[in-house]
Design a protein around this motif. Structure first.
Motif, PDB file in Angstrom:
ATOM      1  N   ALA A 120       4.442  -2.580   1.521  1.00 29.18           N
ATOM      2  CA  ALA A 120       4.975  -2.319   2.867  1.00 29.18           C
ATOM      3  C   ALA A 120       4.863  -0.833   3.205  1.00 29.18           C
ATOM      4  O   ALA A 120       4.552  -0.458   4.340  1.00 29.18           O
ATOM      5  N   LEU A 121       5.117   0.017   2.220  1.00 31.07           N
ATOM      6  CA  LEU A 121       4.967   1.456   2.455  1.00 31.07           C
ATOM      7  C   LEU A 121       3.516   1.798   2.752  1.00 31.07           C
ATOM      8  O   LEU A 121       3.199   2.583   3.643  1.00 31.07           O
ATOM      9  N   ARG A 122       2.635   1.183   1.979  1.00 27.41           N
ATOM     10  CA  ARG A 122       1.215   1.473   2.154  1.00 27.41           C
ATOM     11  C   ARG A 122       0.752   1.121   3.563  1.00 27.41           C
ATOM     12  O   ARG A 122      -0.019   1.847   4.185  1.00 27.41           O
ATOM     13  N   SER A 123       1.250  -0.001   4.075  1.00 28.05           N
ATOM     14  CA  SER A 123       0.831  -0.406   5.424  1.00 28.05           C
ATOM     15  C   SER A 123       1.358   0.579   6.459  1.00 28.05           C
ATOM     16  O   SER A 123       0.875   0.621   7.580  1.00 28.05           O
ATOM     17  N   ARG A 124       2.353   1.381   6.087  1.00 29.36           N
ATOM     18  CA  ARG A 124       2.841   2.434   6.980  1.00 29.36           C
ATOM     19  C   ARG A 124       2.250   3.801   6.619  1.00 29.36           C
ATOM     20  O   ARG A 124       2.757   4.842   7.037  1.00 29.36           O
ATOM     21  N   GLY A 125       1.216   3.806   5.809  1.00 28.19           N
ATOM     22  CA  GLY A 125       0.518   5.062   5.502  1.00 28.19           C
ATOM     23  C   GLY A 125       1.176   5.919   4.436  1.00 28.19           C
ATOM     24  O   GLY A 125       0.907   7.120   4.335  1.00 28.19           O
ATOM     25  N   ILE A 126       2.044   5.303   3.616  1.00 22.56           N
ATOM     26  CA  ILE A 126       2.719   6.075   2.556  1.00 22.56           C
ATOM     27  C   ILE A 126       2.373   5.435   1.211  1.00 22.56           C
ATOM     28  O   ILE A 126       2.578   4.225   1.035  1.00 22.56           O
ATOM     29  N   ILE A 127       1.826   6.214   0.298  1.00 24.54           N
ATOM     30  CA  ILE A 127       1.532   5.613  -1.001  1.00 24.54           C
ATOM     31  C   ILE A 127       2.390   6.180  -2.109  1.00 24.54           C
ATOM     32  O   ILE A 127       2.586   7.381  -2.241  1.00 24.54           O
ATOM     33  N   VAL A 128       2.935   5.253  -2.894  1.00 20.45           N
ATOM     34  CA  VAL A 128       3.764   5.582  -4.059  1.00 20.45           C
ATOM     35  C   VAL A 128       3.148   4.836  -5.239  1.00 20.45           C
ATOM     36  O   VAL A 128       2.229   4.034  -5.066  1.00 20.45           O
ATOM     37  N   ARG A 129       3.656   5.088  -6.447  1.00 19.57           N
ATOM     38  CA  ARG A 129       3.040   4.453  -7.619  1.00 19.57           C
ATOM     39  C   ARG A 129       3.889   3.285  -8.116  1.00 19.57           C
ATOM     40  O   ARG A 129       5.099   3.431  -8.317  1.00 19.57           O
ATOM     41  N   HIS A 130       3.230   2.142  -8.284  1.00 13.13           N
ATOM     42  CA  HIS A 130       3.872   0.955  -8.841  1.00 13.13           C
ATOM     43  C   HIS A 130       3.099   0.552 -10.086  1.00 13.13           C
ATOM     44  O   HIS A 130       1.887   0.355 -10.018  1.00 13.13           O
ATOM     45  N   PHE A 131       3.775   0.468 -11.220  1.00 16.25           N
ATOM     46  CA  PHE A 131       3.118   0.099 -12.476  1.00 16.25           C
ATOM     47  C   PHE A 131       3.430  -1.357 -12.790  1.00 16.25           C
ATOM     48  O   PHE A 131       4.598  -1.720 -12.918  1.00 16.25           O
ATOM     49  N   ARG A 132       2.391  -2.166 -12.915  1.00 13.85           N
ATOM     50  CA  ARG A 132       2.622  -3.562 -13.306  1.00 13.85           C
ATOM     51  C   ARG A 132       2.675  -3.648 -14.827  1.00 13.85           C
ATOM     52  O   ARG A 132       1.741  -4.099 -15.481  1.00 13.85           O
ATOM     53  N   LEU A 133       3.786  -3.143 -15.376  1.00 13.14           N
ATOM     54  CA  LEU A 133       3.952  -3.069 -16.825  1.00 13.14           C
ATOM     55  C   LEU A 133       5.323  -3.631 -17.200  1.00 13.14           C
ATOM     56  O   LEU A 133       6.247  -3.595 -16.383  1.00 13.14           O
ATOM     57  N   PRO A 134       5.448  -4.129 -18.445  1.00 15.21           N
ATOM     58  CA  PRO A 134       6.737  -4.671 -18.883  1.00 15.21           C
ATOM     59  C   PRO A 134       7.867  -3.645 -18.722  1.00 15.21           C
ATOM     60  O   PRO A 134       7.647  -2.452 -18.901  1.00 15.21           O
ATOM     61  N   ARG A 135       9.042  -4.110 -18.362  1.00 16.36           N
ATOM     62  CA  ARG A 135      10.280  -3.331 -18.197  1.00 16.36           C
ATOM     63  C   ARG A 135      10.306  -2.496 -16.927  1.00 16.36           C
ATOM     64  O   ARG A 135      11.390  -2.095 -16.497  1.00 16.36           O
ATOM     65  N   ILE A 136       9.150  -2.145 -16.361  1.00 20.60           N
ATOM     66  CA  ILE A 136       9.196  -1.246 -15.193  1.00 20.60           C
ATOM     67  C   ILE A 136       8.466  -1.813 -13.976  1.00 20.60           C
ATOM     68  O   ILE A 136       8.212  -1.096 -13.015  1.00 20.60           O
ATOM     69  N   ASP A 137       8.166  -3.114 -13.997  1.00 19.82           N
ATOM     70  CA  ASP A 137       7.405  -3.647 -12.863  1.00 19.82           C
ATOM     71  C   ASP A 137       8.263  -3.811 -11.608  1.00 19.82           C
ATOM     72  O   ASP A 137       7.740  -4.162 -10.546  1.00 19.82           O
ATOM     73  N   GLN A 138       9.579  -3.544 -11.709  1.00 18.14           N
ATOM     74  CA  GLN A 138      10.415  -3.546 -10.509  1.00 18.14           C
ATOM     75  C   GLN A 138      10.808  -2.116 -10.095  1.00 18.14           C
ATOM     76  O   GLN A 138      11.717  -1.919  -9.293  1.00 18.14           O
ATOM     77  N   HIS A 139      10.124  -1.155 -10.663  1.00 19.77           N
ATOM     78  CA  HIS A 139      10.384   0.244 -10.305  1.00 19.77           C
ATOM     79  C   HIS A 139       9.229   0.824  -9.494  1.00 19.77           C
ATOM     80  O   HIS A 139       8.098   0.350  -9.567  1.00 19.77           O
ATOM     81  N   LEU A 140       9.535   1.890  -8.766  1.00 17.77           N
ATOM     82  CA  LEU A 140       8.508   2.684  -8.085  1.00 17.77           C
ATOM     83  C   LEU A 140       8.669   4.129  -8.519  1.00 17.77           C
ATOM     84  O   LEU A 140       9.797   4.615  -8.665  1.00 17.77           O
TER      85      LEU A 140
END
Ligand SMILES: *Cc1c(COP(=O)(O)O)cnc(C)c1O
Length: 374
Positions: free
Chosen positions: A332-352
């Motif tokens: 959703a942020l990306r569609s508004r022109g803002i990029i943050v980092r999301h890691f699809r990794l165990p324990r942190i896949d719900q973090h940004l």
């Protein structure tokens, strides 16, 4: 895959860096770059190096980058550091690559946290180094006692990435003393952003103020190597300069690998710019303080939006929203022109992981999140 590939290449799983989008207008908060320009002295020094139609570019740079080693040693003269205790490389990623081969490749597996800089396992793959991960505790903090097992070396970032949690120097000193037989590498890419207090995630305590760098411990511990980069706190990710500080025997090991790999890793512009950057304490202090201030403001703003925000000693914050999927938020942020980092990794896949930008960029982020959550 190709029949022409070496056995090694078939086996590699390369690191995937954060996206470097070609679109100019994005609010880019995904790779922990500094939002402020480097010291104006850096630009002037590079311009000088290009004088007379670039005459100097005909010539190879100093293979040892002695001027830069001296500038780095001078910056840490208060800790008794000399140029013989400094190694420089083409970004700290290159320094780290040499560290794995020169100092961490032994019989026993090396240890690093389960949640950490994801380049470490990649270097292990490249250099065929055995490794084991040690889980962070429930506060995402490194627990020193969990490292009490035979090992071929230990490496972790401090503050850790992507959590931003900082381990106090007393804890690092305890680790160094417990593992005198191994090299302990402290990757301090973010150390300059430590606040004065309140930046430890866990209960390990410690509240020394001012300096957080383990470079202060180098002359007491011959098994300590501290790695720094000019990419974050010196705003020079594009110039590619990193360095290591440690006992001269450790530095010699790195020099031996470097001189078997590339004699001139730092080009003339990088050496000139980096020397100027290390000397400009005032610019460093102003930009660093601005980022710390923005970080604390952003942390409050996100707490007010019901995010959980780990205390950070870095130029990023690590957050999660208890009701929203992190991947959806990032999209959703990306569609508004803002990029943050999301890691699809165990324990942190719900973090940004969100890099601290200018106050204006942080305000755009908060506004976008407010809309998305509404
Ligand atoms: C950014 C980063 C580096 C790499 O820095 P470069 O000098 O740009 O290669 C190394 N370690 C950690 C933990 C980092 O976040």
């Amino acid at each position: 895959m190709s029949q022409y590939w070496s056995f090694l290449v078939n086996r590699l799983t390369p690191y995937v860096p954060g996206e470097q989008p070609k679109l100019p207008k994005l609010v880019k908060l995904n790779t922990n770059e500094n939002p402020y320009p480097p010291s104006p002295h850096v630009v002037a020094a590079i311009a000088d190096e290009l004088a007379d139609g670039g005459q100097l570019l005909r010539l190879y740079p100093d293979p040892n980058a002695d001027r830069l080693k001296e500038a780095i040693a001078a910056r840490y003269a208060g800790f008794g550091i000399t140029a013989q205790q400094v190694f420089v490389g083409n970004g700290s990623d290159e320094v780290l690559a040499h560290v794995f081969m020169a100092l961490l490749k032994h019989e026993r597996p090396i240890l690093f946290p389960d949640i950490t800089y994801s380049f470490y396992p990649v270097y292990c793959g490249l250099h065929d180094v055995a490794w084991e991960t040690v889980p962070l505790d429930e506060h995402f903090q490194i627990r020193i006692d969990d490292y009490a097992r035979p090992n071929g070396g230990i490496i972790f970032p401090n503050p850790n990435a992507p959590t931003g949690c900082r381990l106090p120097l007393e804890a690092i000193e305890r680790l160094l003393m417990a593992h005198g037989q191994s090299v302990v590498v402290v990757d301090e890419a973010y150390v300059d952003f430590g606040g004065e207090a309140g930046d430890e995630c866990g209960a390990e305590g410690g509240n020394e103020s001012g300096n957080h760098s383990a470079i202060a411990l180098v002359n007491r511990h011959p098994n300590l190597l501290v790695v720094h980069t000019l990419s974050k706190s010196r705003s020079l990710a594009g110039l590619r300069v990193g360095y290591a500080v440690g006992d001269s025997d450790l530095i010699e090991a790195l020099e031996r690998v470097k001189n078997s790999f590339n004699s001139y890793p730092l080009d003339r512009l990088a050496i000139a710019g980096a020397v100027a950057a290390m000397a400009d304490e005032e610019h460093f202090e102003t930009t660093r303080q601005a980022i710390i201030k923005s970080r604390e403001a952003l942390r409050s703003a996100l707490l007010a939006l019901a995010f959980e925000v780990l205390p950070s000693a870095a130029n990023f914050i690590f957050v999660r929203h208890p009701q929203r999927d992190a991947g959806d938020l990032a999209a959703a942020l990306r569609s508004r022109g803002i990029i943050v980092r999301h890691f699809r990794l165990p324990r942190i896949d719900q973090h940004l992981r969100i890099t601290i930008g200018t106050d204006e960029q942080c305000a755009l982020l908060v506004e976008a999140l407010r809309e998305i959550l509404a």
